[in-house]
Motif scaffolding. Structure first.
Motif: not given
Lengths: 426, 462
Positions: B352-357, B359
């Motif tokens: 469930g982490s976003t893409r930026s998280e 990265v």
């Protein structure tokens, strides 16, 4: 309905907006970074073309040149050694402005045409001796400042003592423009002349020839040696200390600053072996050493890409190791090796720092005729012109850069096309 | 006869040697199954003969070219009258130069007296004799070699093995050139640097705060004692390098992340080659751009904000150098990010982490060693970069950390010390080699470290 601890679910939902915002910010940073690179690329080419495109045209003065017999052939014979060709051009210009009489004014007027006018008149009488005694309309190069004014690079509105042309000179130029005597033509001098102190006569031919000789030496030395080294390291070297040492060495050499290679060239090729300074031979040797690692690395990759089945088939038919290599692997790897060689050559063509070390920065007017004549190279010519204070040289520098980039583009295109054409799926 | 013509003739001899060697192998092949009685294919006998014709003769030409000038000059000097013999090496060198110029018909700087005239005639004599000897010797050796090779051909002769061992010697020699180059670099800078350190103590060079490399022509000259403290050069280099890194590292890494994680493959296929163009532009062009476009912009911008900006500010050179290095950082970071197994990326996204998280918290930590290695290589590149700083940075060695002032770098000083007339016994010229040694050692250290980190990391996930 999702089961679970309502408080943690609420926490996640409460944080969602913030996380999405962060995501967008991060993403736009990435986009911005990419655009920075692209922006500089565009700014780069835009300024170059804006500055350099005008250098491909050049202003000429249309004059009625009188090949007077008393000036050129006082004793009845054409006397090339003592004839004053410059004064012929000046006389022709003065007939357009009969009102100019004082010495000072005449000197100012004379400054409107280039010293190249005299050479041009000399050349035409040598080629066409029957011109003697006739009057011919000729287009002779205008002085660089006239050219700059016509191209709008000299501001008429600044006070006269801050610009290179006096009010009177501008007045004359306007008169010449008005009667159609100033014409813009393709700047042939840029391509056929060697370097010169006069911007309107300076050309890149000498530098191009210097670069050409160096590249020929570089490809002749670096490609066979690089290919042989790659073959040895890839196919013959047993994995021992020596092979490891060579491997580490090549990788490091690829990253050694190019100026250090220049020091090597100065100490070994010039001071120790005694090859003359400024010669394309030294430059070519230094550039070969510089490109060797690039070529070796590319060649090894190309050899690696040849599938082992080819080798095994050849071995199976009784070929020796050398025969497998030279009859089967090498022909298949050759296009890839050549692509690497072209990339290495394009790096060598753009290199200038090591050439400064071995004396290829001298002011050289003559076009070099062999690999031991003093010469400069195209990037070094750019460096030299960029240092010149005249406004007209800035324009020529940009033009020379456009030409250099054009050559690099051609080489890289050749490499890309070659790669596309020969790329094989095994 | 020109050396090139001589070499061409040699190759012609080798070609005919190949032909005759091949013919002879066919001629000596006997028995019912003619060709099968030969040990090797007929071509190998040809190659064997050609090698005998070519290699010894080429070796002679090469040694001749290397030794001829020295021997002739030594002979000329020996023949000079006693007064010339006792000259200092510099004066003698000048005299020999004049003799050579007169002999080759160039302009001579001094008045030509009887000594020079006679010596130049002797020079011409010796040169032509030497050339004749070379031609005779080379052609003789080539002919002898061909005959020798040709006569050794018998059906049992193992021509292929002989030829292959020559080829493999060539391969080994070619691969040793890389080592020889490194040794050459080390030797050439080391010897001159040692001569330099005999005149200027190492401690002064490493820790001195003053750099003004003039050496006196007269003893009573003002500022006659040149000072060779390299600290201002090192700080100048570091200042410009850090400005470049401040530009290149964030932009390069973010570009790599954007292209690897966010952009569509179509945008990537356009953007990546476009950025590679930046890497292919010659550095002299960057230098021109820095000096004539960026520096004035930096200056006007700084002055409109009320700062005093030097026209050759470190900032302009550093900014442009940063742009130059962006592609290097981004391509090495790209490699490092792509080497992270996609299972890690997928796992983070699935949680469930976003893409930026993903990265920031997963990809970057995993790729960090690779990125650091890449940055080390980029730093080494920036330190060794020459043309941008020669054209856009200053010459005065200021000890400052202010990016708006003019500073100078190690490479700039090497260039200014070595361009133009030089004497090889002055501390000024030798200083350039000491700087070169320092530059070589620093970049070598960074490269070894950077390559090691990059490679070690790459293997981790393979």
């Amino acid at each position: 309905m999702v089961s679970g601890n309502p408080s943690s679910r609420a926490r996640v939902e409460a944080g969602l907006g913030k996380r999405r915002r962060r995501e967008i910010i991060f993403r736009s940073f990435g986009l911005a970074a990419t655009l920075v690179g692209i922006f500089f690329l565009v700014a780069f080419f835009w300024t170059l073309i804006a500055k350099g495109a005008s250098a491909f045209a050049q202003t000429f003065v249309q004059l009625d040149i009188e090949f007077a017999e008393e000036a050129l052939a006082p004793g009845g014979e054409l006397d090339l050694e003592f004839a004053d060709f410059d004064s012929i051009a000046r006389t022709a210009l003065r007939t357009k402005f009969p009102e100019v009489t004082s010495r000072n004014d005449r000197r100012e007027l004379n400054r409107l045409i280039s010293v190249g006018a005299g050479y041009q008149i000399r050349e035409s009488i040598i080629q066409n001796p029957e011109l003697l005694g006739k009057t011919v309309a000729m287009q002779v190069p205008a002085a660089a400042n006239v050219d700059m004014l016509i191209k709008g690079n000299i501001d008429r509105n600044v006070p006269a003592d801050q610009r290179p042309l006096s009010d009177q000179q501008i007045h004359w130029i306007d008169a010449l423009v008005a009667d159609g005597s100033l014409v813009k033509k393709f700047n042939k001098a840029l391509f056929v002349n060697g370097d010169s102190r006069e911007p309107e006569l300076a050309g890149i031919r000498g530098a191009l020839m210097g670069s050409f000789y160096m590249l020929v030496i570089t490809i002749a030395l670096a490609f066979p040696i690089g290919a042989a080294a790659a073959v040895y390291l890839e196919e013959f070297a047993t994995k021992n200390r020596w092979a490891d040492l060579i491997e580490v060495n090549i990788n490091n050499l690829a990253a050694v600053p190019s100026i250090v290679f220049g020091l090597l060239g100065l100490a070994v090729f010039i001071n120790w072996i005694g090859i003359p300074r400024s010669a394309p031979l030294v430059g070519g040797l230094v550039l070969s050493l510089l490109t060797l690692p690039v070529i070796i690395i590319a060649a090894r990759a190309a050899i690696k890409a040849v599938p082992p089945s080819i080798r095994e088939a050849a071995f199976g038919l009784g070929a020796s190791k050398m025969q497998v290599m030279f009859h089967h692997v090498l022909p298949l790897a050759l296009p890839g090796m050549l692509t690497g060689a072209i990339i290495g050559m394009s790096r060598a063509l753009g290199e200038s720092a090591p050439l400064l070390m071995i004396g290829m920065v001298a002011f050289i007017v003559d076009v070099p005729a062999s690999i031991s004549d003093p010469a400069t190279a195209l990037p070094v010519q750019i460096y030299l012109w960029a240092d010149s204070p005249e406004r007209a040289f800035a324009e020529r520098t940009s033009a020379a850069i456009i030409i250099l980039l054009g050559f690099l583009l051609l080489m890289n295109l050749a490499a890309v096309i070659m790669r596309r054409k020969v790329e094989r799926r095994w | 006869m020109q050396i090139t013509t001589l070499t061409l003739i040699l190759f012609a001899i080798a070609a005919s040697a190949f032909y005759f060697g091949r013919e002879r192998s066919l001629a000596v092949a006997t028995g019912p199954k003619k060709l099968l009685s030969l040990h090797s294919l007929p071509g190998y006998y040809g190659y064997y003969t050609a090698i005998w014709a070519l290699l010894p003769a080429l070796a002679i030409i090469l040694t001749w070219i290397l030794l001829e000038p020295k021997v002739i000059v030594a002979l000329i000097v020996k023949g000079l009258p006693g007064a010339a013999q006792s000259m200092s090496p510099g004066e003698l060198n000048l005299l020999v130069n004049n003799i050579q110029n007169l002999a080759s018909g160039d302009v001579v700087a001094v008045e030509i007296d009887a000594v020079i005239r006679e010596a130049s005639l002797r020079y011409q004599d010796l040169s032509s004799v030497s050339r004749q000897m070379l031609v005779t010797l080379t052609l003789g050796v080539a002919a002898f070699g061909s005959v020798f090779g040709w006569r050794r051909i018998t059906p049992d002769f193992r021509a292929r093995n002989r030829v292959e061992s020559v080829v493999s010697a060539f391969l080994i020699a070619a691969s040793s050139i890389a080592i020889l180059t490194t040794i050459g670099i080390v030797m050439s800078v080391l010897f001159e640097a040692i001569r330099f350190f005999r005149e200027v103590p190492v401690t002064e060079f490493l820790f001195g705060l003053n750099w003004s490399p003039q050496t006196a022509i007269r003893a009573d000259q003002v500022g006659s004692s040149g000072s060779f403290g390299a600290v201002p050069l090192i700080t100048g280099t570091l200042l410009i390098t850090s400005i470049a890194m401040v530009v290149a590292v964030p932009v390069g890494i973010m570009t790599a992340i954007f292209l690897a994680e966010y952009s569509s493959s179509r945008i990537r296929s356009i953007t990546k080659p476009a950025l590679e163009i930046l890497a292919g532009i010659p550095t002299v062009v960057y230098g021109f751009f820095a000096a004539l476009t960026v520096a004035p912009i930096v200056r006007t911008a700084g002055e409109s904000m009320g700062f005093e900006v030097a026209s050759e500010s470190a900032l302009a050179a550093g900014l442009v150098m940063g742009i130059m290095i962006i592609p290097l950082v981004s391509s090495l970071s790209d490699d490092a990010i792509n080497a992270v197994p996609s299972a890690m990326r997928d796992g983070a996204l699935a949680l469930g982490s976003t893409r930026s998280e993903t990265v920031i918290k997963v990809l970057l930590p995993a790729a960090l060693p690779g990125i650091v290695g890449g940055v080390l290589l980029a730093i080494s590149r920036a330190i060794g970069e020459t043309m941008i700083v020669v054209m856009a940075a200053g010459l005065a060695a200021n000890l400052t950390a202010n990016p708006l002032e003019a500073v100078t770098t190690v490479t700039v000083q090497i260039v200014t010390l070595l361009v133009g007339d030089q004497e090889f016994d002055s501390a000024k010229t030798l200083a350039a080699f000491a700087l070169g040694l320092m530059l070589f050692l620093i970049t070598l250290g960074l490269n070894v470290l950077g390559l090691k980190v990059v490679r070690k990391y790459r293997e981790q996930y393979d």
